[in-house]
Design a protein around this motif. Structure first.
Motif, PDB file in Angstrom:
ATOM      1  N   ALA A   1     -98.435 -87.742  15.756  1.00  0.00           N
ATOM      2  CA  ALA A   1     -98.654 -88.420  17.031  1.00  0.00           C
ATOM      3  C   ALA A   1    -100.124 -88.733  17.287  1.00  0.00           C
ATOM      4  CB  ALA A   1     -98.082 -87.569  18.166  1.00  0.00           C
ATOM      5  N   ALA A   2    -101.016 -87.875  16.828  1.00  0.00           N
ATOM      6  CA  ALA A   2    -102.440 -88.086  17.068  1.00  0.00           C
ATOM      7  C   ALA A   2    -103.053 -89.091  16.101  1.00  0.00           C
ATOM      8  CB  ALA A   2    -103.199 -86.759  16.978  1.00  0.00           C
TER       9      ALA A   2
ATOM     10  N   THR B   1    -107.863 -80.924   9.827  1.00  0.00           N
ATOM     11  CA  THR B   1    -106.828 -79.987  10.272  1.00  0.00           C
ATOM     12  C   THR B   1    -105.469 -80.336   9.664  1.00  0.00           C
ATOM     13  OG1 THR B   1    -106.555 -81.342  12.273  1.00  0.00           O
ATOM     14  CG2 THR B   1    -107.956 -79.380  12.440  1.00  0.00           C
ATOM     15  N   VAL B   2    -105.195 -81.625   9.506  1.00  0.00           N
ATOM     16  CA  VAL B   2    -103.934 -82.036   8.882  1.00  0.00           C
ATOM     17  C   VAL B   2    -103.930 -81.625   7.411  1.00  0.00           C
ATOM     18  CG1 VAL B   2    -102.479 -84.000   8.266  1.00  0.00           C
ATOM     19  CG2 VAL B   2    -103.592 -83.934  10.505  1.00  0.00           C
ATOM     20  N   GLN B   3    -105.072 -81.793   6.723  1.00  0.00           N
ATOM     21  CA  GLN B   3    -105.146 -81.358   5.328  1.00  0.00           C
ATOM     22  C   GLN B   3    -104.929 -79.849   5.212  1.00  0.00           C
ATOM     23  OE1 GLN B   3    -105.720 -83.408   2.347  1.00  0.00           O
ATOM     24  NE2 GLN B   3    -104.822 -81.491   1.620  1.00  0.00           N
ATOM     25  N   ARG B   4    -105.454 -79.083   6.178  1.00  0.00           N
ATOM     26  CA  ARG B   4    -105.236 -77.636   6.132  1.00  0.00           C
ATOM     27  C   ARG B   4    -103.762 -77.297   6.326  1.00  0.00           C
ATOM     28  NH1 ARG B   4    -110.284 -77.477   8.964  1.00  0.00           N
ATOM     29  NH2 ARG B   4    -109.279 -77.099  10.989  1.00  0.00           N
ATOM     30  N   VAL B   5    -103.079 -78.075   7.162  1.00  0.00           N
ATOM     31  CA  VAL B   5    -101.629 -77.875   7.319  1.00  0.00           C
ATOM     32  C   VAL B   5    -100.929 -78.126   5.990  1.00  0.00           C
ATOM     33  CG1 VAL B   5     -99.541 -78.779   8.394  1.00  0.00           C
ATOM     34  CG2 VAL B   5    -101.569 -78.368   9.793  1.00  0.00           C
TER      35      VAL B   5
ATOM     36  N   GLY C   1     -99.508 -94.435  12.891  1.00  0.00           N
ATOM     37  CA  GLY C   1     -99.297 -95.048  11.588  1.00  0.00           C
ATOM     38  C   GLY C   1     -99.207 -94.056  10.450  1.00  0.00           C
ATOM     39  N   GLN C   2     -99.529 -92.787  10.697  1.00  0.00           N
ATOM     40  CA  GLN C   2     -99.457 -91.774   9.653  1.00  0.00           C
ATOM     41  C   GLN C   2     -98.246 -90.866   9.880  1.00  0.00           C
ATOM     42  OE1 GLN C   2    -103.088 -89.582   9.022  1.00  0.00           O
ATOM     43  NE2 GLN C   2    -104.370 -91.408   9.077  1.00  0.00           N
ATOM     44  N   SER C   3     -97.668 -90.402   8.777  1.00  0.00           N
ATOM     45  CA  SER C   3     -96.531 -89.493   8.863  1.00  0.00           C
ATOM     46  C   SER C   3     -96.666 -88.399   7.814  1.00  0.00           C
ATOM     47  CB  SER C   3     -95.217 -90.245   8.668  1.00  0.00           C
ATOM     48  OG  SER C   3     -95.185 -90.894   7.406  1.00  0.00           O
ATOM     49  N   LEU C   4     -96.094 -87.251   8.120  1.00  0.00           N
ATOM     50  CA  LEU C   4     -96.074 -86.110   7.219  1.00  0.00           C
ATOM     51  C   LEU C   4     -94.724 -86.077   6.512  1.00  0.00           C
ATOM     52  CD1 LEU C   4     -97.221 -83.355   6.181  1.00  0.00           C
ATOM     53  CD2 LEU C   4     -96.173 -82.314   8.220  1.00  0.00           C
ATOM     54  N   LEU C   5     -94.751 -86.074   5.187  1.00  0.00           N
ATOM     55  CA  LEU C   5     -93.541 -86.061   4.373  1.00  0.00           C
ATOM     56  C   LEU C   5     -93.471 -84.741   3.616  1.00  0.00           C
ATOM     57  CD1 LEU C   5     -91.079 -87.481   2.982  1.00  0.00           C
ATOM     58  CD2 LEU C   5     -92.734 -88.341   1.290  1.00  0.00           C
ATOM     59  N   THR C   6     -92.338 -84.042   3.717  1.00  0.00           N
ATOM     60  CA  THR C   6     -92.163 -82.771   3.011  1.00  0.00           C
ATOM     61  C   THR C   6     -90.881 -82.791   2.196  1.00  0.00           C
ATOM     62  OG1 THR C   6     -90.935 -81.716   4.831  1.00  0.00           O
ATOM     63  CG2 THR C   6     -93.344 -81.535   4.869  1.00  0.00           C
TER      64      THR C   6
END
Length: 302
Positions: free
Chosen positions: A261-262, A123-127, A265-270
Motif C-alpha cells: 500500500a505504501a 524495510t521491505v527488503q528486510r521483510v 504499483g509494487q506487490s509482494l509475491l510469495t
C-alpha cells in the motif's frame, strides 16, 4: 514527437482499446447466453451479440452504446457502466479494466512518461530477507522483479540468467527458450501473464516502459501477439504454480500476491509448499543449494 501529439496519440490508442475490448467481450456471448430470443430466420453476420442487443440489455440507446464502443467516454455514468458490465457478463477484473479505459479516454492526462527507476524500501527488503524458507519477490505492474530474497533468486535462477536488469517475468516467459521447461503449465502461465499486462496497460496507458515492453514482445513473439489481441484481463492474486527447476526438479508451490500500500504499483509475491510434501523437500534442498552457491547467484540490487 511533440508532447502534445504524443498525448493525443495515447488517448486515441485508448479509444481503440475500448472499441476492441468491448467488441471482443460482445463476440464471446451468444444471444442464448444473454437470455435473448433467437429466431430461425435470424442470419447473424457477427459472432456473439450485436451492439443494439448489448444496448437493450444495458438499458441504454443503441446510438449511445455505439458512441461509447467507439471510445467516446465523456460523462459516462456509473449506472451505464454497471448496465454494460451486466450485459457483457464482465467479471471484476474486466469491469475494473473497462473503468480504467473509460477514465483515461474521458480525462486529460500528461503524455507517456518514462518514470524514474522504482526502488524497494530497505524495510521491505528486510521483510523479504526475514522470510526464511519462503521464496519472496517484489514486482511492479510490468512484472519487473525489483527485489527478492536469496531463496527467491535461487527459485528463479533461470529468470536471473538473462543479463537484462531488472529481470522481467514476461520477457522470460515469451523470449527465453527455457521458459517452457521451467513453467510446467506454460500455456496457463503465458495466458495469465498477458492478462496481467493488459490490465496494467489499462491502469496506466502512459507508462512508456510498459509500452516499450509490449512492443518488444509483440515484435518478437507470435505467442504473445495472439494472446495480446484477445484483450483478456485478470486479477491474479493467489493460485498454484508448477515448476521444473534445473537443480531440484519438480515443485508445486502455492503463491500469494499482496499489494504494498505504501508503494503504489509494487506487490509482494510469495511461494509456499505443502508441509511434508515432495515440493517442501525440494524447496529445502533448494535452500541448501542457494546457501552453498550464494556467491555464484546474482542478488538483485537493494
Amino acid at each position: 514527437m511533440a508532447a502534445g501529439n504524443d498525448h493525443r496519440d495515447t488517448r486515441g490508442d485508448v479509444r481503440g482499446e475500448i472499441r476492441e475490448f468491448l467488441s471482443t467481450r460482445r463476440a464471446r456471448i451468444s444471444p442464448e447466453q444473454a437470455g435473448l430470443p433467437v429466431y430461425g430466420g435470424d442470419r447473424r453476420r457477427v459472432s456473439g451479440l450485436r451492439r443494439e442487443e448489448v444496448a437493450l440489455l444495458a438499458g441504454i440507446s443503441s446510438e449511445y452504446y455505439t458512441r461509447l464502443e467507439r471510445g467516446n467516454a465523456t460523462g459516462v455514468s456509473e449506472g451505464v457502466i454497471d448496465g454494460i458490465a451486466q450485459a457483457l457478463q464482465l467479471d471484476e477484473a474486466e469491469r475494473t479494466h473497462l473503468l480504467d479505459l473509460l477514465r483515461t479516454a474521458g480525462t486529460t492526462r500528461p503524455p507517456r512518461r518514462r518514470p524514474a527507476r522504482q526502488r524497494v524500501r530497505p524495510t521491505v527488503q528486510r521483510v523479504l530477507d526475514s522470510m526464511v524458507g519462503t521464496p519472496a519477490f517484489v514486482l511492479n505492474g510490468r512484472l519487473d522483479i525489483l527485489a527478492a530474497n536469496d531463496l527467491g533468486v535461487a527459485l528463479y535462477s533461470p529468470v536471473y540468467a538473462d543479463p537484462v536488469r531488472p529481470p522481467n517475468n514476461a520477457r522470460f516467459i515469451f523470449l527465453d527458450p527455457h521458459a517452457t521447461e521451467f513453467f510446467r503449465d506454460w500455456d496457463k502461465v503465458a495466458n495469465d501473464t498477458v492478462a496481467l499486462l493488459r490490465a496494467e496497460a489499462g491502469r496506466d496507458p502512459y507508462d512508456r516502459q510498459l509500452s516499450d515492453l509490449v512492443g518488444e514482445l509483440s515484435t518478437r513473439s507470435e505467442e504473445f501477439r495472439g494472446r495480446w489481441a484477445a484483450h483478456h484481463v485478470r486479477i491474479h492474486t493467489t493460485g498454484v504454480k508448477r515448476f521444473h527447476h534445473p537443480v531440484v526438479g519438480d515443485l508445486e508451490l502455492a503463491f500469494e500476491s499482496f499489494p504494498l500500500a505504501a508503494d503504489p504499483g509494487q506487490s509482494l509475491l510469495t511461494y509456499t509448499a505443502e508441509p511434508g510434501s515432495p515440493s517442501q523437500d525440494a524447496l529445502n534442498l533448494l535452500a541448501s543449494w542457494a546457501a552453498n552457491t550464494a556467491s555464484l547467484l546474482e542478488h538483485p540490487a537493494r
